[in-house]
Design an enzyme around this catalytic site. Structure first.
Site, PDB file in Angstrom:
ATOM      1  N   THR A  67       0.816  -1.218   0.000  1.00 47.04           N
ATOM      2  CA  THR A  67       0.000   0.000   0.000  1.00 47.04           C
ATOM      3  C   THR A  67       0.852   1.272   0.000  1.00 47.04           C
ATOM      4  OG1 THR A  67      -1.524   1.263   1.398  1.00 47.04           O
ATOM      5  CG2 THR A  67      -0.121  -0.283   2.534  1.00 47.04           C
ATOM      6  N   ASP A  68       0.279   2.344  -0.525  1.00 44.88           N
ATOM      7  CA  ASP A  68       0.969   3.640  -0.474  1.00 44.88           C
ATOM      8  C   ASP A  68       1.102   4.158   0.960  1.00 44.88           C
ATOM      9  OD1 ASP A  68      -1.700   4.356   0.010  1.00 44.88           O
ATOM     10  OD2 ASP A  68      -1.837   5.785  -1.644  1.00 44.88           O
ATOM     11  N   GLU A  69       0.310   3.590   1.891  1.00 42.80           N
ATOM     12  CA  GLU A  69       0.349   4.087   3.275  1.00 42.80           C
ATOM     13  C   GLU A  69       1.696   3.828   3.939  1.00 42.80           C
ATOM     14  OE1 GLU A  69      -3.027   3.628   5.765  1.00 42.80           O
ATOM     15  OE2 GLU A  69      -4.425   3.833   4.107  1.00 42.80           O
ATOM     16  N   TYR A 102      -1.773  -0.330  11.089  1.00 44.89           N
ATOM     17  CA  TYR A 102      -1.981  -0.976   9.781  1.00 44.89           C
ATOM     18  C   TYR A 102      -0.749  -0.777   8.896  1.00 44.89           C
ATOM     19  CZ  TYR A 102      -3.375  -1.367   4.877  1.00 44.89           C
ATOM     20  OH  TYR A 102      -3.400  -1.685   3.538  1.00 44.89           O
ATOM     21  N   LYS A 160       2.235  -3.372   7.604  1.00 50.62           N
ATOM     22  CA  LYS A 160       2.426  -3.594   6.153  1.00 50.62           C
ATOM     23  C   LYS A 160       3.894  -3.336   5.788  1.00 50.62           C
ATOM     24  CE  LYS A 160      -0.277  -4.385   3.252  1.00 50.62           C
ATOM     25  NZ  LYS A 160      -0.717  -5.700   2.695  1.00 50.62           N
TER      26      LYS A 160
HETATM   27  P1  NAD Z   1     -10.103  -6.937   2.211  1.00 53.07           P
HETATM   28  O1  NAD Z   1     -10.141  -6.592   3.645  1.00 53.07           O
HETATM   29  O2  NAD Z   1     -11.321  -6.746   1.366  1.00 53.07           O
HETATM   30  O3  NAD Z   1      -9.671  -8.471   2.027  1.00 53.07           O
HETATM   31  C1  NAD Z   1      -8.646  -9.062   2.763  1.00 53.07           C
HETATM   32  C2  NAD Z   1      -8.795 -10.575   2.581  1.00 53.07           C
HETATM   33  O4  NAD Z   1      -7.736 -11.222   3.295  1.00 53.07           O
HETATM   34  C3  NAD Z   1     -10.108 -11.140   3.164  1.00 53.07           C
HETATM   35  O5  NAD Z   1     -10.682 -12.053   2.243  1.00 53.07           O
HETATM   36  C4  NAD Z   1      -9.681 -11.837   4.446  1.00 53.07           C
HETATM   37  O6  NAD Z   1     -10.526 -12.924   4.803  1.00 53.07           O
HETATM   38  C5  NAD Z   1      -8.292 -12.308   4.060  1.00 53.07           C
HETATM   39  N1  NAD Z   1      -7.422 -12.529   5.228  1.00 53.07           N
HETATM   40  C6  NAD Z   1      -7.199 -11.680   6.267  1.00 53.07           C
HETATM   41  N2  NAD Z   1      -6.333 -12.220   7.135  1.00 53.07           N
HETATM   42  C7  NAD Z   1      -5.992 -13.437   6.613  1.00 53.07           C
HETATM   43  C8  NAD Z   1      -5.106 -14.441   7.046  1.00 53.07           C
HETATM   44  N3  NAD Z   1      -4.426 -14.331   8.186  1.00 53.07           N
HETATM   45  N4  NAD Z   1      -4.968 -15.552   6.292  1.00 53.07           N
HETATM   46  C9  NAD Z   1      -5.662 -15.676   5.119  1.00 53.07           C
HETATM   47  N5  NAD Z   1      -6.532 -14.744   4.675  1.00 53.07           N
HETATM   48  C10 NAD Z   1      -6.680 -13.622   5.402  1.00 53.07           C
HETATM   49  O7  NAD Z   1      -8.866  -6.143   1.620  1.00 53.07           O
HETATM   50  P2  NAD Z   1      -8.554  -5.504   0.195  1.00 53.07           P
HETATM   51  O8  NAD Z   1      -8.991  -4.110   0.218  1.00 53.07           O
HETATM   52  O9  NAD Z   1      -9.013  -6.421  -0.865  1.00 53.07           O
HETATM   53  O10 NAD Z   1      -6.951  -5.493   0.265  1.00 53.07           O
HETATM   54  C11 NAD Z   1      -6.194  -6.553  -0.280  1.00 53.07           C
HETATM   55  C12 NAD Z   1      -4.724  -6.200  -0.197  1.00 53.07           C
HETATM   56  O11 NAD Z   1      -4.468  -4.990  -0.927  1.00 53.07           O
HETATM   57  C13 NAD Z   1      -4.219  -5.952   1.226  1.00 53.07           C
HETATM   58  O12 NAD Z   1      -2.940  -6.500   1.349  1.00 53.07           O
HETATM   59  C14 NAD Z   1      -4.156  -4.429   1.326  1.00 53.07           C
HETATM   60  O13 NAD Z   1      -3.179  -4.035   2.255  1.00 53.07           O
HETATM   61  C15 NAD Z   1      -3.797  -4.061  -0.086  1.00 53.07           C
HETATM   62  N6  NAD Z   1      -4.231  -2.726  -0.521  1.00 53.07           N
HETATM   63  C16 NAD Z   1      -5.542  -2.343  -0.363  1.00 53.07           C
HETATM   64  C17 NAD Z   1      -5.936  -1.085  -0.829  1.00 53.07           C
HETATM   65  C18 NAD Z   1      -7.361  -0.603  -0.689  1.00 53.07           C
HETATM   66  O14 NAD Z   1      -7.610   0.578  -0.921  1.00 53.07           O
HETATM   67  N7  NAD Z   1      -8.328  -1.446  -0.341  1.00 53.07           N
HETATM   68  C19 NAD Z   1      -4.993  -0.238  -1.427  1.00 53.07           C
HETATM   69  C20 NAD Z   1      -3.672  -0.669  -1.558  1.00 53.07           C
HETATM   70  C21 NAD Z   1      -3.312  -1.916  -1.108  1.00 53.07           C
HETATM   71  O1  DAU Z   2      -4.136   4.134   0.486  1.00 55.82           O
HETATM   72  C1  DAU Z   2      -4.366   2.761   0.439  1.00 55.82           C
HETATM   73  C2  DAU Z   2      -5.171   2.355   1.637  1.00 55.82           C
HETATM   74  O2  DAU Z   2      -6.478   2.881   1.432  1.00 55.82           O
HETATM   75  C3  DAU Z   2      -5.236   0.858   1.850  1.00 55.82           C
HETATM   76  O3  DAU Z   2      -3.940   0.368   2.120  1.00 55.82           O
HETATM   77  C4  DAU Z   2      -6.179   0.529   3.021  1.00 55.82           C
HETATM   78  O4  DAU Z   2      -6.301  -0.876   3.163  1.00 55.82           O
HETATM   79  C5  DAU Z   2      -7.527   1.132   2.723  1.00 55.82           C
HETATM   80  O5  DAU Z   2      -8.402   0.912   3.821  1.00 55.82           O
HETATM   81  C6  DAU Z   2      -7.400   2.623   2.451  1.00 55.82           C
HETATM   82  O6  DAU Z   2      -7.037   3.342   3.645  1.00 55.82           O
HETATM   83  P1  DAU Z   2      -7.724   4.736   4.052  1.00 55.82           P
HETATM   84  O7  DAU Z   2      -7.585   4.923   5.493  1.00 55.82           O
HETATM   85  O8  DAU Z   2      -7.278   5.828   3.146  1.00 55.82           O
HETATM   86  O9  DAU Z   2      -9.256   4.371   3.622  1.00 55.82           O
HETATM   87  P2  DAU Z   2     -10.662   4.644   4.340  1.00 55.82           P
HETATM   88  O10 DAU Z   2     -11.712   4.230   3.353  1.00 55.82           O
HETATM   89  O11 DAU Z   2     -10.726   4.075   5.707  1.00 55.82           O
HETATM   90  O12 DAU Z   2     -10.674   6.213   4.461  1.00 55.82           O
HETATM   91  C7  DAU Z   2     -10.507   7.048   3.331  1.00 55.82           C
HETATM   92  C8  DAU Z   2     -10.536   8.492   3.819  1.00 55.82           C
HETATM   93  O13 DAU Z   2     -11.860   8.796   4.284  1.00 55.82           O
HETATM   94  C9  DAU Z   2      -9.614   8.756   4.988  1.00 55.82           C
HETATM   95  O14 DAU Z   2      -9.087  10.080   4.869  1.00 55.82           O
HETATM   96  C10 DAU Z   2     -10.532   8.677   6.207  1.00 55.82           C
HETATM   97  C11 DAU Z   2     -11.847   9.194   5.663  1.00 55.82           C
HETATM   98  N1  DAU Z   2     -13.059   8.634   6.286  1.00 55.82           N
HETATM   99  C12 DAU Z   2     -13.196   7.290   6.336  1.00 55.82           C
HETATM  100  C13 DAU Z   2     -14.296   6.696   6.932  1.00 55.82           C
HETATM  101  C14 DAU Z   2     -14.430   5.199   7.002  1.00 55.82           C
HETATM  102  C15 DAU Z   2     -14.065   9.473   6.762  1.00 55.82           C
HETATM  103  O15 DAU Z   2     -13.952  10.708   6.682  1.00 55.82           O
HETATM  104  N2  DAU Z   2     -15.157   8.892   7.340  1.00 55.82           N
HETATM  105  C16 DAU Z   2     -15.323   7.556   7.459  1.00 55.82           C
HETATM  106  O16 DAU Z   2     -16.361   7.106   8.026  1.00 55.82           O
END
Ligand code: NAD
Ligand code: DAU
Length: 335
Positions: free
Chosen positions: A124-126, A148, A152
């Site tokens: 992730t970019d985080e 988180y 990562k």
């Molecule tokens: P998600 O929460 O929708 O899915 C995560 C999946 O991992 C789920 O199916 C969960 O059951 C499984 N899981 C969790 N712990 C596990 C374990 N110990 N063993 C096996 N399975 C497990 O997440 P997502 O948004 O699809 O993210 C997927 C990946 O992409 C993550 O690594 C996340 O850090 C990365 N990522 C997400 C975003 C985003 O914006 N959602 C952005 C950049 C990177």
């Molecule tokens: O940047 C990549 C990341 O993006 C991934 O690695 C993470 O898994 C994914 O959850 C996401 O992280 P963020 O914290 O950016 O996403 P989130 O949807 O939780 O929040 C997006 C923005 O919105 C953040 O600035 C917080 C704000 N927010 C979020 C929620 C849930 C609100 O203002 N209100 C809310 O209720």
């Protein structure tokens, strides 16, 4: 065509990736997933009858489950999506983040080393922290802000150590904020869409001027596939979306698209340690031939339509444990 072990493939992005690899590349995909609250077999429902998709329930920190999955899949590569992914949950309860990201990634790396497998870590970019101006490149220092992103980072550093020490052919792909179908409604965009459709309050953290770099999940999944096929071992590739937007404007646009009232917006206490802005430079993966296809305006409209039309997917979530999570996090019940 190849055989892949996709860990975390029942989640939002992992299931999108599995669908693409089976349908567009004819790959044989074995999904290993623990099925946490965020993992759902329903996310793969349309592939349930496809012989190229196999689903196994198991945790990546469980070496026996990983070995059994490798025996069943005989994969050429492991692609690891498995993670705890919600920043707010990492602030409230960090334990599972440490287990899955540090221990789980270690177990997968050991298995990849023993079986001679290519390895892709989805990151992730985080990990770079917050940036007020400009964009992060792959050379930017790691400055995580939350449990988180810190865990990562731990996973990314382990992956890099396995390349340097053991020559494991591993790559890392770091994505920006994803949105699209099948995203669990704890995240900003699906939470706001479903609350707007139900007339629930729209909780905006702080002033709402935090900026995120939005990428559609199909574009991020394609970037991961591209790096799997063309990336150089030991390298990191950023995959950022084409558009940046402040949260409050995203919420206002969702209100327009759903026909809800602007009065539903409620500014609530800010997230502790909240990163102000993310922005990723993707020149390196673009040089491999990938580029994002979906602009945010169009993708957001499609995403709102998907949630409106797919109640079968979110109704069980919104009427289950998610309700008590919501009450703990926001101090009010969903309507
Ligand atoms: P998600 O929460 O929708 O899915 C995560 C999946 O991992 C789920 O199916 C969960 O059951 C499984 N899981 C969790 N712990 C596990 C374990 N110990 N063993 C096996 N399975 C497990 O997440 P997502 O948004 O699809 O993210 C997927 C990946 O992409 C993550 O690594 C996340 O850090 C990365 N990522 C997400 C975003 C985003 O914006 N959602 C952005 C950049 C990177
Ligand atoms: O940047 C990549 C990341 O993006 C991934 O690695 C993470 O898994 C994914 O959850 C996401 O992280 P963020 O914290 O950016 O996403 P989130 O949807 O939780 O929040 C997006 C923005 O919105 C953040 O600035 C917080 C704000 N927010 C979020 C929620 C849930 C609100 O203002 N209100 C809310 O209720």
């Amino acid at each position: 065509m190849s055989k892949l072990l996709v860990c975390g493939g029942a989640g939002f992005i992992g299931s999108t990736f599995a669908r693409q690899r089976v349908r567009e590349h004819g790959d044989e995909v074995t999904v290993l997933d623990k099925l946490t609250y965020a993992g759902r077999e329903e996310n793969l429902r349309d592939l349930a009858e496809d012989p190229r998709l196999r689903f196994l329930r198991g945790a990546i920190e469980d070496r026996e489950a990983v070995d059994a999955a490798i025996a069943a899949a005989a994969p050429e590569a492991i692609v690891n999506f498995a993670a705890e992914t919600h920043v707010d949950r990492s602030i409230a309860e960090p334990d599972a983040f440490v287990t899955t990201h540090a221990l789980g990634t270690y177990v997968l790396l050991e298995a990849a080393r023993e079986h001679g497998l290519r390895y892709v870590q989805v990151s992730t970019d985080e990990v770079y922290g917050s940036i007020e101006q400009g964009t992060f490149t792959e050379e930017s220092p790691l400055r995580p802000s939350s449990p988180y992103s810190a865990t990562k980072c731990a996973a990314d550093l382990l992956v890099q150590s396995y390349f340097h020490t053991y020559g494991l052919p591993a790559v890392i792909v770091r994505g920006s904020n994803n949105y699209g179908p099948y995203q669990y409604p704890e995240k900003l965009i699906p939470l706001m869409i479903l609350n707007a459709l139900h007339g629930d309050r729209l909780p905006v953290y702080g002033d709402g001027m935090q900026v995120r770099n939005w990428i559609h999940s199909t574009d991020f999944a394609r970037a991961i596939g591209h790096v799997l096929q063309h990336g150089a071992a030991g390298e990191v590739y950023n995959a950022g979306g084409p558009d940046e937007e402040a949260n409050i404007f995203v919420v206002r646009r969702i209100i327009e698209l759903t026909g809800a009232s602007q009065e539903l917006i409620e500014h609530v206490a800010d997230r502790p340690g909240h990163d102000r802005r993310y922005s990723l430079s993707s020149e390196k993966v673009r040089a491999l031939g990938w580029s994002p296809q979906v602009r945010f305006e169009e993708g957001l409209e499609q995403t709102v339509a998907w949630y409106r039309d797919n109640g079968w997917w979110w109704q069980p979530i919104r009427s289950g444990d998610y309700r008590s999570y919501y009450e703990r996090q926001y101090g009010r019940a969903l309507g």
